[in-house]
Write a protein that holds these residues in place. Structure first.
Motif, short mmCIF file in Angstrom:
data_model
loop_
_atom_site.label_atom_id
_atom_site.label_comp_id
_atom_site.label_asym_id
_atom_site.label_seq_id
_atom_site.Cartn_x
_atom_site.Cartn_y
_atom_site.Cartn_z
N ASN A 1 0.81 -1.21 0.00
CA ASN A 1 0.00 0.00 0.00
C ASN A 1 0.85 1.27 0.00
OD1 ASN A 1 -2.97 -0.90 0.32
ND2 ASN A 1 -1.89 -2.14 1.82
N GLY A 2 2.00 1.22 0.69
CA GLY A 2 2.89 2.38 0.66
C GLY A 2 3.39 2.67 -0.75
N PHE A 3 3.78 1.62 -1.45
CA PHE A 3 4.25 1.82 -2.83
C PHE A 3 3.11 2.21 -3.75
CE2 PHE A 3 5.67 0.25 -7.03
CZ PHE A 3 6.82 1.03 -7.14
N SER A 4 1.92 1.66 -3.51
CA SER A 4 0.75 2.02 -4.33
C SER A 4 0.42 3.51 -4.18
CB SER A 4 -0.46 1.18 -3.93
OG SER A 4 -0.24 -0.19 -4.19
N ILE A 5 0.49 4.01 -2.95
CA ILE A 5 0.25 5.45 -2.73
C ILE A 5 1.28 6.27 -3.48
CG2 ILE A 5 0.27 7.27 -0.98
CD1 ILE A 5 -0.86 5.21 0.98
N TYR A 6 2.54 5.84 -3.43
CA TYR A 6 3.60 6.54 -4.16
C TYR A 6 3.30 6.57 -5.66
CZ TYR A 6 8.20 7.29 -6.31
OH TYR A 6 9.23 7.76 -7.09
N VAL A 7 2.82 5.45 -6.20
CA VAL A 7 2.49 5.39 -7.63
C VAL A 7 1.31 6.30 -7.95
CG1 VAL A 7 1.66 3.89 -9.48
CG2 VAL A 7 3.45 3.07 -7.93
N PHE A 8 0.27 6.26 -7.13
CA PHE A 8 -0.91 7.09 -7.37
C PHE A 8 -0.58 8.58 -7.34
CE2 PHE A 8 -3.65 3.42 -5.92
CZ PHE A 8 -4.27 3.24 -7.15
#
Length: 352
Positions: A58-65
Protein backbone atom coordinates in the motif's frame (compact mmCIF):
# COMPACT_ATOMS: atom_id res chain seq x y z
CA UNK A 1 -9.16 -16.17 37.59
CA UNK A 2 -10.93 -13.48 35.66
CA UNK A 3 -12.98 -13.94 32.52
CA UNK A 4 -11.28 -11.63 30.07
CA UNK A 5 -12.29 -11.89 26.51
CA UNK A 6 -15.59 -11.25 24.90
CA UNK A 7 -16.15 -11.17 21.21
CA UNK A 8 -16.26 -7.63 19.98
CA UNK A 9 -19.17 -6.66 17.92
CA UNK A 10 -17.44 -4.44 15.48
CA UNK A 11 -15.22 -6.05 12.90
CA UNK A 12 -12.63 -3.54 13.56
CA UNK A 13 -11.74 -4.75 16.98
CA UNK A 14 -8.64 -6.75 17.52
CA UNK A 15 -8.62 -10.47 17.65
CA UNK A 16 -8.63 -10.51 21.40
CA UNK A 17 -11.69 -8.34 21.33
CA UNK A 18 -13.50 -10.89 19.27
CA UNK A 19 -13.01 -13.72 21.69
CA UNK A 20 -13.77 -14.43 25.29
CA UNK A 21 -10.75 -15.36 27.31
CA UNK A 22 -9.83 -19.00 27.21
CA UNK A 23 -9.38 -19.20 30.96
CA UNK A 24 -12.49 -19.43 33.08
CA UNK A 25 -13.30 -19.89 36.70
CA UNK A 26 -13.02 -23.63 36.93
CA UNK A 27 -10.14 -26.05 36.75
CA UNK A 28 -11.56 -28.08 33.89
CA UNK A 29 -11.74 -25.05 31.62
CA UNK A 30 -8.15 -24.17 32.38
CA UNK A 31 -7.00 -27.59 31.24
CA UNK A 32 -9.20 -27.89 28.15
CA UNK A 33 -9.10 -24.34 26.71
CA UNK A 34 -6.11 -23.72 24.48
CA UNK A 35 -7.40 -20.55 22.81
CA UNK A 36 -5.08 -18.27 24.73
CA UNK A 37 -1.98 -20.22 23.72
CA UNK A 38 -3.26 -20.42 20.15
CA UNK A 39 -3.59 -16.64 19.96
CA UNK A 40 -0.10 -16.07 21.32
CA UNK A 41 1.35 -18.32 18.63
CA UNK A 42 -0.97 -17.41 15.76
CA UNK A 43 -1.51 -13.66 16.00
CA UNK A 44 2.10 -12.42 16.08
CA UNK A 45 3.06 -14.38 12.97
CA UNK A 46 -0.02 -13.41 10.99
CA UNK A 47 0.03 -9.76 12.03
CA UNK A 48 3.72 -9.48 11.20
CA UNK A 49 3.17 -10.93 7.71
CA UNK A 50 0.21 -8.60 7.12
CA UNK A 51 2.27 -5.66 8.32
CA UNK A 52 5.20 -6.38 5.96
CA UNK A 53 3.11 -7.05 2.88
CA UNK A 54 0.45 -4.45 3.61
CA UNK A 55 2.90 -1.65 4.40
CA UNK A 56 5.05 -2.32 1.35
CA UNK A 57 2.17 -2.91 -1.06
CA UNK A 58 0.00 0.00 0.00
CA UNK A 59 2.89 2.38 0.66
CA UNK A 60 4.25 1.82 -2.83
CA UNK A 61 0.75 2.02 -4.33
CA UNK A 62 0.25 5.45 -2.73
CA UNK A 63 3.60 6.54 -4.16
CA UNK A 64 2.49 5.39 -7.63
CA UNK A 65 -0.91 7.09 -7.37
CA UNK A 66 0.76 10.37 -6.41
CA UNK A 67 3.05 10.37 -9.44
CA UNK A 68 2.34 13.23 -11.87
CA UNK A 69 0.34 11.94 -14.81
CA UNK A 70 -1.44 13.49 -17.74
CA UNK A 71 -4.82 12.05 -16.78
CA UNK A 72 -6.41 11.47 -13.39
CA UNK A 73 -9.75 9.76 -12.76
CA UNK A 74 -12.26 9.34 -9.97
CA UNK A 75 -11.39 5.63 -9.83
CA UNK A 76 -7.85 6.47 -8.79
CA UNK A 77 -9.16 8.83 -6.11
CA UNK A 78 -11.16 6.01 -4.52
CA UNK A 79 -8.23 3.60 -4.81
CA UNK A 80 -5.84 6.15 -3.28
CA UNK A 81 -8.14 6.57 -0.27
CA UNK A 82 -8.44 2.80 0.07
CA UNK A 83 -4.64 2.48 0.07
CA UNK A 84 -4.33 5.24 2.68
CA UNK A 85 -6.83 3.45 4.92
CA UNK A 86 -4.89 0.19 4.61
CA UNK A 87 -1.54 1.83 5.30
CA UNK A 88 -2.82 3.62 8.40
CA UNK A 89 -4.10 0.30 9.73
CA UNK A 90 -0.98 -1.73 8.98
CA UNK A 91 1.28 0.65 10.91
CA UNK A 92 -0.68 -0.26 14.08
CA UNK A 93 0.04 -3.99 13.71
CA UNK A 94 3.50 -4.05 15.38
CA UNK A 95 1.81 -2.88 18.60
CA UNK A 96 -0.57 -5.83 18.40
CA UNK A 97 2.31 -8.21 17.73
CA UNK A 98 4.08 -6.99 20.85
CA UNK A 99 0.89 -7.32 22.90
CA UNK A 100 0.47 -11.01 22.14
CA UNK A 101 4.17 -11.82 22.38
CA UNK A 102 4.12 -10.24 25.85
CA UNK A 103 1.35 -12.55 27.02
CA UNK A 104 -1.52 -10.09 26.46
CA UNK A 105 0.24 -7.35 28.41
CA UNK A 106 -0.22 -3.84 26.99
CA UNK A 107 2.77 -1.48 27.36
CA UNK A 108 1.88 1.57 25.29
CA UNK A 109 -0.61 3.47 27.38
CA UNK A 110 -4.37 3.88 27.51
CA UNK A 111 -4.73 6.22 24.52
CA UNK A 112 -2.81 3.89 22.18
CA UNK A 113 -4.98 1.00 23.37
CA UNK A 114 -8.14 2.89 22.43
CA UNK A 115 -6.71 3.70 19.00
CA UNK A 116 -6.04 0.00 18.32
CA UNK A 117 -9.72 -0.92 18.42
CA UNK A 118 -10.69 2.22 16.54
CA UNK A 119 -8.17 1.72 13.73
CA UNK A 120 -9.28 -1.76 12.79
CA UNK A 121 -12.94 -0.83 12.68
CA UNK A 122 -12.26 2.21 10.51
CA UNK A 123 -10.08 0.21 8.13
CA UNK A 124 -12.53 -2.65 7.72
CA UNK A 125 -15.62 -0.61 7.01
CA UNK A 126 -13.92 2.10 4.99
CA UNK A 127 -12.47 -0.70 2.84
CA UNK A 128 -15.93 -2.21 2.41
CA UNK A 129 -17.42 1.11 1.35
CA UNK A 130 -14.57 2.13 -0.95
CA UNK A 131 -14.68 -1.27 -2.67
CA UNK A 132 -18.44 -0.95 -3.09
CA UNK A 133 -18.22 2.57 -4.52
CA UNK A 134 -15.46 1.47 -6.89
CA UNK A 135 -17.60 -1.38 -8.18
CA UNK A 136 -20.64 0.86 -8.67
CA UNK A 137 -18.59 3.49 -10.54
CA UNK A 138 -17.02 0.82 -12.76
CA UNK A 139 -20.43 -0.68 -13.50
CA UNK A 140 -22.06 2.65 -14.31
CA UNK A 141 -19.16 3.48 -16.62
CA UNK A 142 -20.19 0.54 -18.80
CA UNK A 143 -23.90 1.40 -18.80
CA UNK A 144 -24.03 5.22 -18.83
CA UNK A 145 -20.48 6.30 -19.67
CA UNK A 146 -21.34 9.82 -20.85
CA UNK A 147 -23.76 10.57 -18.03
CA UNK A 148 -21.18 9.30 -15.54
CA UNK A 149 -18.62 11.84 -16.72
CA UNK A 150 -20.67 14.64 -15.20
CA UNK A 151 -21.31 12.94 -11.86
CA UNK A 152 -17.89 11.41 -11.10
CA UNK A 153 -15.54 14.32 -11.48
CA UNK A 154 -12.36 14.41 -9.39
CA UNK A 155 -13.96 16.97 -7.08
CA UNK A 156 -17.09 14.88 -6.54
CA UNK A 157 -14.95 11.79 -5.94
CA UNK A 158 -13.02 13.56 -3.17
CA UNK A 159 -16.28 14.81 -1.63
CA UNK A 160 -17.69 11.27 -1.59
CA UNK A 161 -14.47 9.95 -0.03
CA UNK A 162 -14.74 12.65 2.65
CA UNK A 163 -18.32 11.61 3.39
CA UNK A 164 -17.26 7.96 3.75
CA UNK A 165 -14.37 8.87 6.07
CA UNK A 166 -16.59 11.07 8.26
CA UNK A 167 -19.36 8.46 8.44
CA UNK A 168 -17.05 5.57 9.35
CA UNK A 169 -14.92 7.53 11.81
CA UNK A 170 -17.94 9.07 13.54
CA UNK A 171 -19.81 5.77 13.82
CA UNK A 172 -16.77 4.07 15.35
CA UNK A 173 -16.13 6.61 18.10
CA UNK A 174 -17.86 4.32 20.61
CA UNK A 175 -14.77 2.10 20.42
CA UNK A 176 -12.68 4.88 21.89
CA UNK A 177 -14.48 4.24 25.19
CA UNK A 178 -12.69 0.91 25.60
CA UNK A 179 -9.21 1.49 26.98
CA UNK A 180 -6.63 -0.53 28.85
CA UNK A 181 -7.31 -2.15 32.21
CA UNK A 182 -4.97 -3.31 34.95
CA UNK A 183 -5.58 -6.96 35.87
CA UNK A 184 -3.15 -8.28 38.42
CA UNK A 185 0.38 -7.70 37.20
CA UNK A 186 -0.58 -7.23 33.53
CA UNK A 187 -2.39 -4.50 31.62
CA UNK A 188 -5.05 -5.87 29.28
CA UNK A 189 -6.19 -4.12 26.12
CA UNK A 190 -8.85 -4.64 23.44
CA UNK A 191 -11.10 -6.50 25.84
CA UNK A 192 -14.74 -6.00 26.75
CA UNK A 193 -16.73 -6.99 29.81
CA UNK A 194 -19.53 -9.55 29.80
CA UNK A 195 -22.09 -7.07 31.15
CA UNK A 196 -21.94 -5.29 27.78
CA UNK A 197 -23.08 -8.39 25.89
CA UNK A 198 -26.64 -7.19 25.12
CA UNK A 199 -25.34 -3.85 23.89
CA UNK A 200 -22.76 -5.64 21.75
CA UNK A 201 -25.43 -7.82 20.15
CA UNK A 202 -27.47 -4.75 19.20
CA UNK A 203 -24.44 -2.98 17.79
CA UNK A 204 -23.45 -6.12 15.92
CA UNK A 205 -26.82 -6.33 14.18
CA UNK A 206 -26.57 -2.71 13.06
CA UNK A 207 -22.98 -3.10 11.86
CA UNK A 208 -23.84 -6.37 10.14
CA UNK A 209 -26.66 -4.83 8.11
CA UNK A 210 -25.24 -1.37 7.39
CA UNK A 211 -21.57 -2.29 7.25
CA UNK A 212 -21.68 -5.60 5.41
CA UNK A 213 -25.02 -6.94 4.14
CA UNK A 214 -26.03 -3.72 2.34
CA UNK A 215 -22.65 -3.16 0.58
CA UNK A 216 -22.37 -6.86 -0.25
CA UNK A 217 -25.86 -6.82 -1.75
CA UNK A 218 -25.00 -3.78 -3.90
CA UNK A 219 -21.77 -5.45 -5.02
CA UNK A 220 -23.58 -8.66 -5.95
CA UNK A 221 -26.19 -6.76 -7.96
CA UNK A 222 -23.43 -4.92 -9.84
CA UNK A 223 -21.79 -8.24 -10.66
CA UNK A 224 -25.01 -9.76 -12.00
CA UNK A 225 -25.85 -6.67 -14.05
CA UNK A 226 -22.39 -6.39 -15.58
CA UNK A 227 -22.54 -10.07 -16.56
CA UNK A 228 -25.96 -9.45 -18.09
CA UNK A 229 -24.63 -6.44 -20.00
CA UNK A 230 -21.66 -8.41 -21.33
CA UNK A 231 -23.91 -11.25 -22.48
CA UNK A 232 -26.48 -8.98 -24.17
CA UNK A 233 -24.34 -6.37 -25.86
CA UNK A 234 -21.63 -6.78 -28.41
CA UNK A 235 -19.12 -3.99 -28.06
CA UNK A 236 -17.06 -3.40 -31.20
CA UNK A 237 -14.95 -0.52 -29.91
CA UNK A 238 -11.78 -1.56 -28.12
CA UNK A 239 -12.18 1.29 -25.63
CA UNK A 240 -15.60 0.17 -24.49
CA UNK A 241 -14.41 -3.41 -24.43
CA UNK A 242 -11.59 -2.37 -22.12
CA UNK A 243 -14.12 -0.53 -19.93
CA UNK A 244 -16.22 -3.68 -19.61
CA UNK A 245 -13.18 -5.77 -18.80
CA UNK A 246 -11.96 -3.41 -16.08
CA UNK A 247 -15.44 -3.25 -14.57
CA UNK A 248 -15.63 -7.03 -14.45
CA UNK A 249 -12.12 -7.36 -12.95
CA UNK A 250 -12.89 -4.72 -10.30
CA UNK A 251 -16.13 -6.38 -9.23
CA UNK A 252 -14.66 -9.91 -9.23
CA UNK A 253 -11.68 -8.89 -7.07
CA UNK A 254 -13.98 -6.97 -4.73
CA UNK A 255 -16.26 -10.01 -4.43
CA UNK A 256 -13.30 -12.27 -3.66
CA UNK A 257 -12.16 -9.89 -0.90
CA UNK A 258 -15.70 -9.79 0.51
CA UNK A 259 -16.12 -13.57 0.43
CA UNK A 260 -12.65 -14.37 1.76
CA UNK A 261 -12.01 -11.56 4.24
CA UNK A 262 -15.30 -10.06 5.40
CA UNK A 263 -18.04 -12.70 5.10
CA UNK A 264 -16.44 -15.39 7.36
CA UNK A 265 -15.64 -12.83 10.01
CA UNK A 266 -19.13 -11.35 10.15
CA UNK A 267 -20.74 -14.78 10.29
CA UNK A 268 -18.42 -16.10 13.02
CA UNK A 269 -18.56 -12.88 15.02
CA UNK A 270 -22.36 -12.99 15.08
CA UNK A 271 -22.42 -16.68 15.97
CA UNK A 272 -19.87 -16.12 18.71
CA UNK A 273 -21.89 -13.32 20.31
CA UNK A 274 -25.01 -15.50 20.23
CA UNK A 275 -23.26 -18.58 21.65
CA UNK A 276 -21.05 -16.85 24.22
CA UNK A 277 -21.70 -17.81 27.83
CA UNK A 278 -19.53 -17.12 30.84
CA UNK A 279 -17.73 -20.17 32.14
CA UNK A 280 -17.98 -22.16 28.90
CA UNK A 281 -14.99 -22.93 26.74
CA UNK A 282 -15.71 -23.39 23.03
CA UNK A 283 -12.23 -23.87 21.72
CA UNK A 284 -13.10 -24.51 18.09
CA UNK A 285 -15.39 -21.51 17.83
CA UNK A 286 -12.89 -19.23 19.56
CA UNK A 287 -10.07 -20.33 17.25
CA UNK A 288 -12.32 -20.01 14.20
CA UNK A 289 -13.13 -16.42 15.20
CA UNK A 290 -9.40 -15.71 15.54
CA UNK A 291 -8.70 -17.08 12.07
CA UNK A 292 -11.54 -15.15 10.43
CA UNK A 293 -10.42 -11.96 12.16
CA UNK A 294 -6.95 -12.53 10.72
CA UNK A 295 -8.52 -12.86 7.28
CA UNK A 296 -10.45 -9.63 7.84
CA UNK A 297 -7.23 -7.82 8.74
CA UNK A 298 -5.56 -9.31 5.66
CA UNK A 299 -7.85 -7.38 3.30
CA UNK A 300 -5.15 -4.71 3.22
CA UNK A 301 -2.83 -7.22 1.53
CA UNK A 302 -5.24 -8.03 -1.31
CA UNK A 303 -6.20 -4.49 -2.29
CA UNK A 304 -2.88 -3.75 -4.10
CA UNK A 305 -3.85 -6.51 -6.55
CA UNK A 306 -6.96 -4.48 -7.36
CA UNK A 307 -4.86 -1.38 -8.07
CA UNK A 308 -2.54 -3.26 -10.41
CA UNK A 309 -5.13 -5.17 -12.43
CA UNK A 310 -8.00 -2.66 -12.44
CA UNK A 311 -6.55 0.77 -11.67
CA UNK A 312 -6.77 3.56 -14.23
CA UNK A 313 -3.32 3.96 -15.82
CA UNK A 314 -1.78 2.27 -12.78
CA UNK A 315 0.62 0.16 -14.85
CA UNK A 316 1.71 3.22 -16.83
CA UNK A 317 2.22 5.19 -13.62
CA UNK A 318 4.17 2.27 -12.17
CA UNK A 319 6.48 2.10 -15.20
CA UNK A 320 6.97 5.85 -15.05
CA UNK A 321 7.87 5.68 -11.36
CA UNK A 322 10.33 2.81 -11.88
CA UNK A 323 12.03 4.44 -14.86
CA UNK A 324 11.92 8.04 -13.71
CA UNK A 325 15.71 8.53 -13.74
CA UNK A 326 16.60 6.23 -16.62
CA UNK A 327 16.28 8.68 -19.56
CA UNK A 328 18.74 11.14 -18.00
CA UNK A 329 21.29 8.42 -17.32
CA UNK A 330 20.98 7.11 -20.88
CA UNK A 331 21.48 10.54 -22.38
CA UNK A 332 24.60 11.09 -20.33
CA UNK A 333 26.03 7.72 -21.23
CA UNK A 334 25.69 8.33 -24.95
CA UNK A 335 26.77 11.96 -24.78
CA UNK A 336 30.28 11.22 -23.55
CA UNK A 337 31.82 9.71 -26.71
CA UNK A 338 30.06 12.08 -29.13
CA UNK A 339 30.89 15.42 -27.49
CA UNK A 340 34.24 17.11 -27.10
CA UNK A 341 35.76 16.31 -23.73
CA UNK A 342 37.11 19.84 -23.48
CA UNK A 343 33.54 21.05 -23.08
CA UNK A 344 33.47 19.32 -19.73
CA UNK A 345 30.22 17.47 -20.53
CA UNK A 346 31.57 14.01 -19.77
CA UNK A 347 32.74 14.96 -16.30
CA UNK A 348 29.31 16.41 -15.48
CA UNK A 349 27.55 13.24 -16.62
CA UNK A 350 29.85 11.03 -14.63
CA UNK A 351 29.21 13.07 -11.50
CA UNK A 352 25.45 12.41 -11.86
Amino acid sequence: ITERKLVSLLPSISKSEMEPNSTFGNHHSNRSCTTENFKREFYPIVYLLIFIWGALGNGFSIYVFLQPYKKSTSVNVFMLNLAISDLLFTITLPFRVDYYLSGSNWKFGDLACRIMSYSMYVNMYSSIYFLTVLSVVRFLATVHPFRLLHTTSIKNAWILCGVIWIFIMASSTILLNNGSELKGNVTSCLELNSHKLNKLKTMNHIALVVGFVLPFGILSICYLLIIRALLKVEVPESGLRLSHRKALITIIIALIIFLLCFLPYHVLRTLHLVEWKAGKCKDRLHKAVAITLALAAANSCFNPLLYYFAGENFKDRLKSALRKDQPQKIRCRFSVPTLNVSLGVSSVCESK
